[in-house]
Design a protein around this motif. Sequence first.
Motif: not given
Length: 299
Positions: A50-62
Motif C-alpha cells: 500500500v502507499s505511504r498515504e494509505a498506510l498513514e490513513d489506516y493508522y489514523k483511522d485505527e
Amino acid sequence: MKILIPVDGSVYSDNAVAFVASRTTLIGTEPEIVLLNVQAPLPARASRLVSREALEDYYKDESEKAFKPARKILKNAHMTAHEISRVGNPAEVIAKEGEDMKADLLIMGSHGRSALKGLLFGSVTNAVLAMTKIPLLMLRDKGAPSKDALSVGIAVDGSKYGTAAVKYALKHVSLFGGAKAAKFHVINTVSDYAGAVMPDMTGMALPALSEDEVVELQKSEFAEAIDPVLPLFEKAGVKPKEVCLVGNPGDEIAAYCKKRKLDVLVMGSHGYGRFKAAVMGSTATRIASIADVPLLIIR
C-alpha cells in the motif's frame, strides 16, 4: 498533576479513562491529561503493498476508533485531553512518552491473568512496569468508583518503598477525594511468632514464646513499620486507620482489601528485571494474583 492514559478502544482502557472522569476533586485541580494510542506496525510485506498515504490513513483511522469512546467519557465529565498517536512497540512507546512528558501517573486498564502465567496484567502492562519508574495505577476490569472520596490502603513495611508510597498518596491526595474526605488505611503485616516452637529434652515441640511475648514482639514490629510514616500523615492533616495484620503479607493484605472493600491499594515496590515474572516484587505480585483491588505501584 500530569496523567498519561494509554487507550486502545477496549472496555479496559475505557475503565481507566472513566476512573479519571470520576475524580471530582482531581478535576478541580485542572490535571493535565494525555490520551495515548499506540498502533503496532503492520508487517513489512503488507506495508509494501500500500502507499505511504494509505498506510498513514489506516493508522489514523485505527487511532480514532480508540480515542472516540475515551473522548466521550471525558466530555461528559467536562474534561479535555491532549491526544497522541504513535506507531511502534506499545510498551516501549508508553514508557517513553511517560518519561518525555514527566508524567506523575500512568493509568492502565487490564484484564489480568493467572500468576502462574507470569502475566498478571497482560504482556503490555507487565512490560511497561519493567521499563518505567513512573507510578502506575492498574485497574483490572473494574469500573470507575461511584463516589469521589475513596477508601485507600497503603502498605508499609518500614522500608523506603513503603515511605515512598505514603509520600505519593499524600502529595496527590486529590486523586482520592481530598485529605478531608478520603479514608486512609495504613497497613502492615507482622510475623506470626505464635508458630515458633522448640523441642524439649524428649523431642516434643513446645512453644518457644509465651502469648504475652508474642504480642509484645508483634507490637514492636508493627511500631517499627508504622511510626516513621505517621508524622507524614499528621503534617498533611490526615488521620489514617492503623491496621496490623498477622501472617503472609500478600494473602493478609488481599483479604483485608476485600473485606473492607477498599477502592485502591498503594504499594511501593523495588521491582525486578523485565524478564522475570514478578516484576512488582513478591507481595504485590501475590496480591495481584488473588485480589481484584486496583493497585497503584510506586517504584
